[in-house]
Design a protein around this motif. Structure first.
Motif, PDB file in Angstrom:
ATOM      1  N   LEU A 164     128.675  93.675  -4.880  1.00 27.95           N
ATOM      2  CA  LEU A 164     127.647  93.778  -3.725  1.00 27.95           C
ATOM      3  C   LEU A 164     127.056  92.781  -3.167  1.00 27.95           C
ATOM      4  O   LEU A 164     127.238  92.661  -1.967  1.00 27.95           O
ATOM      5  N   ILE A 165     126.597  91.523  -3.864  1.00 25.50           N
ATOM      6  CA  ILE A 165     125.993  90.438  -3.285  1.00 25.50           C
ATOM      7  C   ILE A 165     127.111  89.718  -2.600  1.00 25.50           C
ATOM      8  O   ILE A 165     127.019  89.422  -1.357  1.00 25.50           O
ATOM      9  N   ALA A 166     128.209  89.465  -3.495  1.00 22.49           N
ATOM     10  CA  ALA A 166     129.376  88.599  -2.915  1.00 22.49           C
ATOM     11  C   ALA A 166     129.856  89.165  -1.233  1.00 22.49           C
ATOM     12  O   ALA A 166     130.219  88.362  -0.442  1.00 22.49           O
ATOM     13  N   TYR A 167     130.317  90.578  -1.516  1.00 20.45           N
ATOM     14  CA  TYR A 167     130.986  90.929  -0.167  1.00 20.45           C
ATOM     15  C   TYR A 167     129.765  91.390   0.829  1.00 20.45           C
ATOM     16  O   TYR A 167     130.365  90.999   1.982  1.00 20.45           O
ATOM     17  N   SER A 168     128.581  91.580   0.502  1.00 24.98           N
ATOM     18  CA  SER A 168     127.712  91.562   1.849  1.00 24.98           C
ATOM     19  C   SER A 168     127.838  90.312   2.415  1.00 24.98           C
ATOM     20  O   SER A 168     127.620  90.191   3.575  1.00 24.98           O
ATOM     21  N   MET A 169     127.495  88.929   1.699  1.00 24.03           N
ATOM     22  CA  MET A 169     127.565  87.757   2.353  1.00 24.03           C
ATOM     23  C   MET A 169     128.923  87.568   3.006  1.00 24.03           C
ATOM     24  O   MET A 169     128.992  87.178   4.359  1.00 24.03           O
ATOM     25  N   ARG A 170     129.967  87.702   2.278  1.00 20.37           N
ATOM     26  CA  ARG A 170     131.288  87.463   2.788  1.00 20.37           C
ATOM     27  C   ARG A 170     131.623  88.270   4.005  1.00 20.37           C
ATOM     28  O   ARG A 170     131.880  87.529   5.261  1.00 20.37           O
ATOM     29  N   ALA A 171     131.261  89.567   4.023  1.00 16.91           N
ATOM     30  CA  ALA A 171     131.632  90.572   5.139  1.00 16.91           C
ATOM     31  C   ALA A 171     130.708  89.968   6.403  1.00 16.91           C
ATOM     32  O   ALA A 171     131.354  89.918   7.660  1.00 16.91           O
ATOM     33  N   PHE A 172     129.353  89.749   6.230  1.00 12.75           N
ATOM     34  CA  PHE A 172     128.538  89.273   7.411  1.00 12.75           C
ATOM     35  C   PHE A 172     128.906  87.996   7.897  1.00 12.75           C
ATOM     36  O   PHE A 172     128.883  88.004   9.176  1.00 12.75           O
ATOM     37  N   GLU A 173     129.389  87.036   7.327  1.00 17.87           N
ATOM     38  CA  GLU A 173     129.687  85.879   7.583  1.00 17.87           C
ATOM     39  C   GLU A 173     131.097  85.784   8.575  1.00 17.87           C
ATOM     40  O   GLU A 173     131.405  85.050   9.377  1.00 17.87           O
ATOM     41  N   MET A 174     131.947  86.773   7.878  1.00 19.12           N
ATOM     42  CA  MET A 174     133.308  86.853   8.786  1.00 19.12           C
ATOM     43  C   MET A 174     132.945  87.320  10.136  1.00 19.12           C
ATOM     44  O   MET A 174     133.586  87.121  11.011  1.00 19.12           O
ATOM     45  N   LEU A 175     131.892  88.536  10.163  1.00 17.45           N
ATOM     46  CA  LEU A 175     131.882  89.425  11.294  1.00 17.45           C
ATOM     47  C   LEU A 175     130.813  88.805  12.139  1.00 17.45           C
ATOM     48  O   LEU A 175     130.677  89.272  13.488  1.00 17.45           O
ATOM     49  N   GLU A 176     129.888  88.114  11.721  1.00 13.66           N
ATOM     50  CA  GLU A 176     128.655  87.777  12.360  1.00 13.66           C
ATOM     51  C   GLU A 176     128.619  86.116  12.574  1.00 13.66           C
ATOM     52  O   GLU A 176     129.070  85.679  13.573  1.00 13.66           O
ATOM     53  N   ARG A 177     127.981  85.597  11.567  1.00 13.16           N
ATOM     54  CA  ARG A 177     127.674  84.068  11.846  1.00 13.16           C
ATOM     55  C   ARG A 177     127.283  83.847  10.085  1.00 13.16           C
ATOM     56  O   ARG A 177     127.125  84.625   9.253  1.00 13.16           O
ATOM     57  N   PRO A 178     127.278  82.227  10.047  1.00 14.50           N
ATOM     58  CA  PRO A 178     126.847  82.040   8.594  1.00 14.50           C
ATOM     59  C   PRO A 178     125.482  82.430   8.053  1.00 14.50           C
ATOM     60  O   PRO A 178     124.560  82.255   9.138  1.00 14.50           O
ATOM     61  N   LEU A 179     125.358  82.639   7.111  1.00 12.52           N
ATOM     62  CA  LEU A 179     123.958  83.029   6.635  1.00 12.52           C
ATOM     63  C   LEU A 179     123.015  81.621   6.327  1.00 12.52           C
ATOM     64  O   LEU A 179     123.763  80.713   6.002  1.00 12.52           O
ATOM     65  N   THR A 180     121.877  81.861   6.396  1.00 15.14           N
ATOM     66  CA  THR A 180     120.980  80.864   5.923  1.00 15.14           C
ATOM     67  C   THR A 180     120.631  80.698   4.510  1.00 15.14           C
ATOM     68  O   THR A 180     120.941  81.744   4.086  1.00 15.14           O
ATOM     69  N   ALA A 181     119.987  79.744   4.136  1.00 10.53           N
ATOM     70  CA  ALA A 181     119.750  79.521   2.702  1.00 10.53           C
ATOM     71  C   ALA A 181     118.801  80.705   2.174  1.00 10.53           C
ATOM     72  O   ALA A 181     118.925  81.475   1.347  1.00 10.53           O
ATOM     73  N   PRO A 182     117.706  80.924   2.867  1.00 13.19           N
ATOM     74  CA  PRO A 182     116.703  81.937   2.761  1.00 13.19           C
ATOM     75  C   PRO A 182     117.428  83.280   2.608  1.00 13.19           C
ATOM     76  O   PRO A 182     117.015  84.205   1.928  1.00 13.19           O
ATOM     77  N   GLU A 183     118.423  83.536   3.577  1.00 12.02           N
ATOM     78  CA  GLU A 183     118.940  84.882   3.638  1.00 12.02           C
ATOM     79  C   GLU A 183     119.801  85.260   2.371  1.00 12.02           C
ATOM     80  O   GLU A 183     119.899  86.416   1.871  1.00 12.02           O
ATOM     81  N   ARG A 184     120.394  84.052   1.824  1.00  9.52           N
ATOM     82  CA  ARG A 184     121.113  84.256   0.748  1.00  9.52           C
ATOM     83  C   ARG A 184     120.393  84.645  -0.527  1.00  9.52           C
ATOM     84  O   ARG A 184     120.659  85.283  -1.281  1.00  9.52           O
ATOM     85  N   GLU A 185     119.196  83.800  -0.412  1.00  3.03           N
ATOM     86  CA  GLU A 185     118.227  84.126  -1.622  1.00  3.03           C
ATOM     87  C   GLU A 185     117.765  85.471  -1.668  1.00  3.03           C
ATOM     88  O   GLU A 185     117.377  86.267  -2.571  1.00  3.03           O
ATOM     89  N   GLU A 186     117.442  85.954  -0.205  1.00  4.33           N
ATOM     90  CA  GLU A 186     116.940  87.280  -0.042  1.00  4.33           C
ATOM     91  C   GLU A 186     118.128  88.494  -0.535  1.00  4.33           C
ATOM     92  O   GLU A 186     117.549  89.354  -1.225  1.00  4.33           O
ATOM     93  N   ILE A 187     119.334  88.300  -0.319  1.00  4.83           N
ATOM     94  CA  ILE A 187     120.255  89.133  -0.911  1.00  4.83           C
ATOM     95  C   ILE A 187     120.270  89.338  -2.191  1.00  4.83           C
ATOM     96  O   ILE A 187     120.456  90.258  -2.805  1.00  4.83           O
ATOM     97  N   VAL A 188     120.422  88.168  -2.897  1.00  2.00           N
ATOM     98  CA  VAL A 188     120.158  87.963  -4.468  1.00  2.00           C
ATOM     99  C   VAL A 188     119.073  88.617  -4.958  1.00  2.00           C
ATOM    100  O   VAL A 188     119.108  89.257  -5.886  1.00  2.00           O
TER     101      VAL A 188
END
Length: 272
Positions: free
Chosen positions: A107-131
């Motif tokens: 869920l963590i991995a594909y949340s990140m991957r899907a958002f970055e494919m469809l929207e924009r690169p995630l920021t470092a704080p956003e990655r930490e927040e998802i985890v």
């Protein structure tokens, strides 16, 4: 009101958009098929009998957690834990801790991957927040050994991919069910999307292409998300009977009605 996930969280943005949710579960559907604990999803027979229905049941639970207040989210998590405990009791075995972690890692991995494919690169704080958010879900379920930072998650995720995946007869059967329930055109579209979102090891094990043939369509899709073409593209991924549920993914849930779980297919009205 106190929320389990903050109202302006990147997690809410990811799980409040049909586009990203469908890409998350395209990736998870691929990786689930390879997980060495996939036999647990076959124990009740619910997943192979209705893979699309199980997908939406899982989405419903995830969204209940993401959009509910803290108490409501914790009830939903407790319900998931209770359902799993009931399946374990029925089978007379315990789902291994690593299998629970694998699901959260997906869920963590594909949340990140899907958002970055469809929207924009995630920021470092956003990655930490998802985890952190999914880590709190796991903690509520009593799952041990969860990583507490993005860097720690990356290391644990790499170990999972190396140790916990292997093709099996369940893999073959699950993909057979995907094709049967989707029909040939949607099945090949699913495989194309999966090839774009999954890690190279998963792609190789499943014999997926990189989905490069979908890149032009994806670029057009990103540019027209606000228009009718975007809804047409989303509808193209799943059969007609699911189109209303796909549209509903673009809205915050208005009711936290009891729903099913991929392990049991039951409708549970309260937590244990």
């Amino acid at each position: 009101m106190e929320y389990f996930v903050a109202p302006h969280s990147i997690v809410r943005r990811i799980w409040g958009t049909a586009d990203t949710v469908l890409f998350v579960f395209a990736g998870a559907a691929a990786e689930f098929a390879l997980n060495k604990a996939v036999d647990w999803l076959y124990f009740t027979g619910r997943l192979p009998a209705d893979p699309l229905g199980r997908l939406f049941s899982t989405v419903d639970y995830a969204r209940r957690i993401v959009f509910a207040d803290r108490a409501g989210a914790e009830r939903a998590i407790d319900t998931i834990a209770a359902i799993h405990a009931a399946v374990e009791a029925k089978r007379g075995r315990t789902i291994p801790d690593w299998a629970y972690r694998d699901v959260l890692f997906m869920l963590i991995a594909y949340s990140m991957r899907a958002f970055e494919m469809l929207e924009r690169p995630l920021t470092a704080p956003e990655r930490e927040e998802i985890v952190e958010v999914f880590g709190r879900v796991g903690q509520r379920m009593g799952i041990p050994g969860l990583p507490r930072s993005y860097a720690a998650w990356q290391a644990a995720r790499a170990q999972h991919l190396a140790e916990d995946l292997a093709p099996s007869h369940h893999t073959t059967d699950l993909y057979r069910q995907y094709r049967r329930h989707l029909g040939a055109p949607r099945y090949w579209l699913l495989r194309g999307v999966q090839g774009m979102v999954v890690p190279p090891l998963v792609r190789a094990m499943l014999g997926l292409s990189k989905g490069t043939w979908l890149q032009p369509a994806l670029s057009l899709y990103r540019d027209t998300k606000q228009f009718a073409l975007s809804q047409w593209a989303k509808n193209a991924l799943l059969p007609t009977e699911y189109q209303g549920r796909i549209r509903a993914l673009d809205n915050e849930p208005v009711a936290l009605a009891p729903t099913g779980c991929p392990y049991s297919g039951t409708r549970t009205h309260h937590a244990k």
